[in-house]
Design an enzyme around this catalytic site. Structure first.
Site, PDB file in Angstrom:
ATOM      1  N   LYS A 103       0.843  -1.194   0.000  1.00  0.00           N
ATOM      2  CA  LYS A 103       0.000   0.000   0.000  1.00  0.00           C
ATOM      3  C   LYS A 103       0.878   1.244   0.000  1.00  0.00           C
ATOM      4  O   LYS A 103       1.879   1.316   0.728  1.00  0.00           O
ATOM      5  CB  LYS A 103      -0.918  -0.016   1.224  1.00  0.00           C
ATOM      6  CG  LYS A 103      -1.950   1.106   1.267  1.00  0.00           C
ATOM      7  CD  LYS A 103      -2.855   0.956   2.500  1.00  0.00           C
ATOM      8  CE  LYS A 103      -3.902   2.042   2.580  1.00  0.00           C
ATOM      9  NZ  LYS A 103      -4.780   1.896   3.772  1.00  0.00           N
ATOM     10  N   SER A 144      -9.658   2.117   2.870  1.00  0.00           N
ATOM     11  CA  SER A 144      -8.856   2.899   1.946  1.00  0.00           C
ATOM     12  C   SER A 144      -7.866   2.074   1.142  1.00  0.00           C
ATOM     13  O   SER A 144      -7.301   2.543   0.157  1.00  0.00           O
ATOM     14  CB  SER A 144      -8.082   3.964   2.732  1.00  0.00           C
ATOM     15  OG  SER A 144      -7.145   3.348   3.629  1.00  0.00           O
ATOM     16  N   SER A 161      -9.615  -0.343   7.166  1.00  0.00           N
ATOM     17  CA  SER A 161      -9.113  -0.228   5.790  1.00  0.00           C
ATOM     18  C   SER A 161      -8.335  -1.424   5.278  1.00  0.00           C
ATOM     19  O   SER A 161      -7.914  -1.431   4.121  1.00  0.00           O
ATOM     20  CB  SER A 161      -8.239   1.033   5.666  1.00  0.00           C
ATOM     21  OG  SER A 161      -9.028   2.183   5.827  1.00  0.00           O
TER      22      SER A 161
END
Length: 491
Positions: free
Chosen positions: A80, A155, A179
């Protein structure tokens, strides 16, 4: 020939260690897959082709030299874009850090490299991890491989979508209010939030410092446990890091896979079984709970009355910490700088930079947090939210005196169409309704697929006491063994 992109991390590591395939072959297969499908999925913001192949060659050289390889050596991983990577762009999904190449690796990335995993690149995300759909990325939305017109969660939608699209067997996410787990739920993958402090935040670009928790994402529970074991553990560079060993999550996952949960007591959170969840989601959850009961688990209802206040408390605490953390992005020290033509004051340059660099959701949360922390309102808002956080922690403590772990759906609904909720922030925030309490408490939780509703994945959440991460892996592996994994439609 076996499609290397469809294998689990355990299977890939075994083939590399035995010499049946090379790390370079595995890496190239995944790079080819990214090239074939990511123009439609948009899971990646940056693909580090050169760095990935170099790392893979290093693994092959070590094996050829007779060195003993780690359990994930040669396995590709996607990271990420919230974690710093030396020399590789780290944007946090924001224009304000576009093109920034950090001079150092985060602890998580360091440990991945030391373990011999191969970093493919950086995945798309909601800007500064603020969002529940990966529609708030400054670089465009990621799409769900189950239905390209739907969101992959947020997210960390890029990390989850990369798994579901077979672009990577492993990925790293971060979980502030759900997330990791929420994207896992809506993409039919596994996402685990470790105990807060059980994984290092050093090099994690901060959103909400008392909540942010990096963790593993995978297509199977055992793969997630192996990745958790690699990245977890004490880090003296992180003041919130717990000075204790990670529980043996791998052994717990293997034990759970035997399908015996005799003696395990699970609590269904009463407040998460009423209104708010789609009927199909609740049906899949109930079927999964029955499957666990057939494996020997005792299922009881447990009330956590203060969980209903978690959402409003979170949306005061997280924006308040965001307001403080994002003050450093001022156009002076690093990142974007707008309006510096010699005719404007420093304050004007800062204002223009932040106006151009931050997206609407980030601005919304900064303003909310700044207001909550302002003179005359601190005690009424931020202070009260922290008191509610204490009550939620007490609910968890009381519940874990009665049961070994708590269970609930991961999300109230399946993946929704892209663009359908961006006009109403409150409806978007509801996506994390069932995940937020665990972040406020600090304990571990995992989402594992438990079935389909209207042809889309449903996630099953298992919550455990702090530093009892092994409990959630045991239950998750047992459920996975009972109901199986999910296979998305071909892209």
């Amino acid at each position: 020939m076996t499609d290397l992109t469809k294998l689990t991390a355990v299977e890939i590591a075994g083939l590399v260690a035995s010499g049946e395939t090379s790390a370079v072959e595995v890496t190239q297969a995944h790079l080819d897959r990214i090239g074939a499908v990511d123009d439609r999925v948009h899971a990646f913001l940056h693909v580090d082709t050169e760095g990935a192949l170099a790392a893979a060659r290093a693994v092959d050289e070590r094996r050829a030299a007779g060195e003993e390889l780690g359990p994930l050596a040669g396995v590709p991983v996607a990271v990420k874009d919230v974690l710093t990577t030396k020399g590789v762009p780290t944007t946090v999904g924001s224009k304000i850090l576009e093109g920034w190449r950090p001079p150092y690796d985060s602890t998580i990335v360091e440990r991945l490299r030391d373990a011999g995993t191969v970093m493919l690149g950086k995945t798309n995300m909601d800007e500064f991890a603020m969002g529940s759909s990966t529609e708030y990325s400054a670089y465009g939305p990621t799409r769900n491989p189950w239905d390209l017109e739907r969101i992959p969660g947020g997210s960390g939608g890029g990390s989850a979508a990369a798994l579901a699209a077979y672009e990577a067997p492993l990925s790293i996410g971060s979980d502030t209010g759900g997330s990791i787990r929420q994207p896992g739920a809506v993409t039919g993958t596994v996402g685990a939030k470790p105990t807060y402090g059980g994984t290092s935040r050093y090099g994690l670009v901060a959103f909400s410092s008392s909540l942010d928790t990096p963790g593993p994402c995978a297509r199977t529970v055992l793969d997630a446990a192996l990745l958790h074991q690699v990245i977890g553990g004490h880090d003296p560079r992180d003041s919130t890091s717990i000075p204790a060993q990670v529980p043996d999550v791998v052994a717990a996952a293997r034990r759970g896979a035997t399908g015996d949960l005799t003696g395990v007591k699970l609590g269904v959170v009463t407040e998460f079984t009423g209104e708010g969840a789609e009927p199909g989601v609740m049906a899949a959850f109930r079927d999964a709970a029955e499957a666990l009961a057939k494996l020997g688990a005792e299922i009881v209802e447990v009330s956590c009355p203060n969980f209903k206040y978690a959402l409003p408390a979170y949306y005061l605490i997280a924006p308040s910490e965001c307001s403080s953390n994002l003050a450093r992005f001022d156009g002076v020290r690093f990142g974007l700088r707008v309006g510096d033509d010699g005719n404007r004051s420093l304050e004007e340059v800062m204002s223009l930079t932040r106006e151009a660099g931050f997206g609407p959701e980030v601005k919304r949360r900064i303003m909310l947090g700044t207001y909550a922390l302002s003179s005359g309102y601190y005690d009424a808002y931020y202070g009260q939210a922290q008191k509610v956080r204490t009550l939620i922690t007490r609910d968890f403590t009381s519940a874990f005196e009665q049961v070994d772990a708590l269970i609930s759906p991961t999300t109230p609904f399946v993946a929704f169409p892209i663009g359908s909720r961006t006009a109403d922030p409150y409806q978007m925030y509801l996506a994390d309704l069932f995940t937020i309490p665990t972040n406020l408490y600090g304990g571990p939780a995992i989402s594992v697929p438990c079935g389909l509703s209207d042809g889309l994945p449903v996630g099953f959440q298992i919550m455990a006491p702090t530093m009892a991460d092994d409990r959630m892996y045991r239950v998750a592996a047992a459920l996975e063994n009972a109901v199986g994994t999910l296979t998305p439609p071909a892209l």
